[in-house]
Design a protein around this motif. Structure first.
Motif, PDB file in Angstrom:
ATOM      1  N   MET A  66      18.391  -2.791   9.520  1.00 45.71           N
ATOM      2  CA  MET A  66      19.747  -2.290   9.276  1.00 45.71           C
ATOM      3  C   MET A  66      19.460  -0.503   7.812  1.00 45.71           C
ATOM      4  O   MET A  66      19.060  -1.231   7.007  1.00 45.71           O
ATOM      5  CB  MET A  66      20.920  -3.087   8.796  1.00 45.71           C
ATOM      6  CG  MET A  66      21.702  -2.306   9.094  1.00 45.71           C
ATOM      7  SD  MET A  66      23.360  -3.654   8.880  1.00 45.71           S
ATOM      8  CE  MET A  66      24.703  -2.456   9.780  1.00 45.71           C
ATOM      9  N   TRP A 103      19.615   0.442  13.242  1.00 46.09           N
ATOM     10  CA  TRP A 103      18.782  -0.577  13.205  1.00 46.09           C
ATOM     11  C   TRP A 103      17.174   0.652  13.692  1.00 46.09           C
ATOM     12  O   TRP A 103      17.304   0.943  14.766  1.00 46.09           O
ATOM     13  CB  TRP A 103      18.849  -2.076  13.632  1.00 46.09           C
ATOM     14  CG  TRP A 103      20.228  -2.166  13.771  1.00 46.09           C
ATOM     15  CD1 TRP A 103      19.656  -3.303  12.290  1.00 46.09           C
ATOM     16  CD2 TRP A 103      21.026  -2.532  13.667  1.00 46.09           C
ATOM     17  NE1 TRP A 103      20.634  -4.393  12.331  1.00 46.09           N
ATOM     18  CE2 TRP A 103      22.142  -3.770  12.688  1.00 46.09           C
ATOM     19  CE3 TRP A 103      22.348  -1.786  14.672  1.00 46.09           C
ATOM     20  CZ2 TRP A 103      23.341  -4.107  13.730  1.00 46.09           C
ATOM     21  CZ3 TRP A 103      23.741  -2.408  15.217  1.00 46.09           C
ATOM     22  CH2 TRP A 103      23.407  -3.480  13.860  1.00 46.09           C
ATOM     23  N   ALA A 105      14.534  -5.893  13.360  1.00 48.32           N
ATOM     24  CA  ALA A 105      15.413  -4.827  13.173  1.00 48.32           C
ATOM     25  C   ALA A 105      15.940  -4.472  11.783  1.00 48.32           C
ATOM     26  O   ALA A 105      16.633  -5.461  10.800  1.00 48.32           O
ATOM     27  CB  ALA A 105      16.381  -5.202  14.404  1.00 48.32           C
ATOM     28  N   ASN A 140      18.286  -6.288   4.417  1.00 47.39           N
ATOM     29  CA  ASN A 140      18.674  -6.256   5.296  1.00 47.39           C
ATOM     30  C   ASN A 140      17.799  -5.968   6.777  1.00 47.39           C
ATOM     31  O   ASN A 140      18.334  -4.992   8.081  1.00 47.39           O
ATOM     32  CB  ASN A 140      18.818  -4.112   5.397  1.00 47.39           C
ATOM     33  CG  ASN A 140      17.338  -3.699   4.863  1.00 47.39           C
ATOM     34  OD1 ASN A 140      16.796  -4.525   4.930  1.00 47.39           O
ATOM     35  ND2 ASN A 140      17.402  -2.349   4.409  1.00 47.39           N
ATOM     36  N   LYS A 180      20.944 -12.259  11.208  1.00 46.16           N
ATOM     37  CA  LYS A 180      20.765 -11.253  10.450  1.00 46.16           C
ATOM     38  C   LYS A 180      19.782 -12.169   9.651  1.00 46.16           C
ATOM     39  O   LYS A 180      20.217 -14.078   9.677  1.00 46.16           O
ATOM     40  CB  LYS A 180      21.817 -10.979   9.102  1.00 46.16           C
ATOM     41  CG  LYS A 180      21.370 -10.485   8.143  1.00 46.16           C
ATOM     42  CD  LYS A 180      22.587 -10.305   7.498  1.00 46.16           C
ATOM     43  CE  LYS A 180      22.541  -9.558   6.370  1.00 46.16           C
ATOM     44  NZ  LYS A 180      23.955  -8.650   5.300  1.00 46.16           N
ATOM     45  N   TRP A 194      17.085  -8.139  10.184  1.00 44.11           N
ATOM     46  CA  TRP A 194      17.626  -8.539  11.515  1.00 44.11           C
ATOM     47  C   TRP A 194      16.258  -8.958  12.307  1.00 44.11           C
ATOM     48  O   TRP A 194      15.097  -8.378  12.417  1.00 44.11           O
ATOM     49  CB  TRP A 194      18.847  -7.487  11.986  1.00 44.11           C
ATOM     50  CG  TRP A 194      19.523  -7.509  11.409  1.00 44.11           C
ATOM     51  CD1 TRP A 194      19.642  -6.706   9.891  1.00 44.11           C
ATOM     52  CD2 TRP A 194      21.260  -7.896  11.077  1.00 44.11           C
ATOM     53  NE1 TRP A 194      21.018  -7.212   9.681  1.00 44.11           N
ATOM     54  CE2 TRP A 194      22.341  -7.371  10.096  1.00 44.11           C
ATOM     55  CE3 TRP A 194      22.123  -8.428  11.912  1.00 44.11           C
ATOM     56  CZ2 TRP A 194      23.359  -7.317   9.736  1.00 44.11           C
ATOM     57  CZ3 TRP A 194      23.120  -8.841  12.720  1.00 44.11           C
ATOM     58  CH2 TRP A 194      23.713  -8.200  11.014  1.00 44.11           C
TER      59      TRP A 194
END
Length: 190
Positions: A74, A56, A72, A155, A148, A157
């Motif tokens: 991913m 991440w 974050a 993607n 998430k 998070w």
């Protein structure tokens, strides 16, 4: 787990990054956080899982303050050997810029030390979009969660520090030296 995306994005004739191979720690699972001055400064948070490093990108870097919820994003899995990568990714290559290993250590779950149990639980939690784990790093310690977000960007998070004995208002990012080479990202650039 596949490292195809990782390998496709890199020209190993012009970058010192390790080629993608699936490997595992012999005992405890590892984590690593790399400070990366690419097109934008960010921190790459990586958890060993199933022979790769789940990764991440954290634009603002991790925090030890439970009030901070850090975005974050991913990204592609990275090979296990990336855990020690420091240096310069040359211009013209994916992720061009300088990288240091800002933090590293091991991680576990609160209720088990068995690596296979941990991996099975984490794979399930990853699918569900909520991972909880305990970091034992040189800078990052204690309980964290990756959650998430349910938004269009699939993607996205959040990395969240849980309230525990290690939680702190202190800015952990001020500890800016590599845990491997003891250099700062700025001195590497020079």
């Amino acid at each position: 787990m596949s490292l195809n995306k990782y390998n496709q994005k890199r020209n190993f004739n012009s970058t010192a990054e390790p080629e993608g191979e699936i490997k595992k720690s012999s005992t405890e699972l590892i984590f690593v956080v790399q400070k990366h001055a690419a097109s934008h400064l960010h921190y790459d948070f990586r958890l060993e899982l199933d022979g790769v490093l789940k990764s991440w990108a954290i634009p603002k870097g991790p925090s030890m303050n439970p009030a901070d919820k850090r975005l974050a994003i991913m990204v592609e899995d990275h090979p296990y050997d990336y855990k020690d990568f420091e240096g310069t990714i040359p211009e013209g290559n994916y992720g061009a810029g300088n990288v240091i290993v800002w933090d590293n250590g091991t991680y576990a779950l609160a209720d088990t030390d068995d690596v296979e149990d941990i991996e099975n639980k984490l794979k399930s939690d990853l699918q569900e979009g909520h991972l909880g784990f305990i970091l034992n790093g040189k800078k990052l310690k204690g309980e964290f969660a990756l959650v998430k977000l349910k938004i269009k960007q699939k993607n996205a998070w959040l990395l969240i520090k849980k309230k525990d004995q290690y939680a702190s208002d202190d800015d952990v990012l001020q500890q800016d030296k590599s845990v491997i080479s003891n250099v700062t990202l700025e001195s590497l650039e020079k």
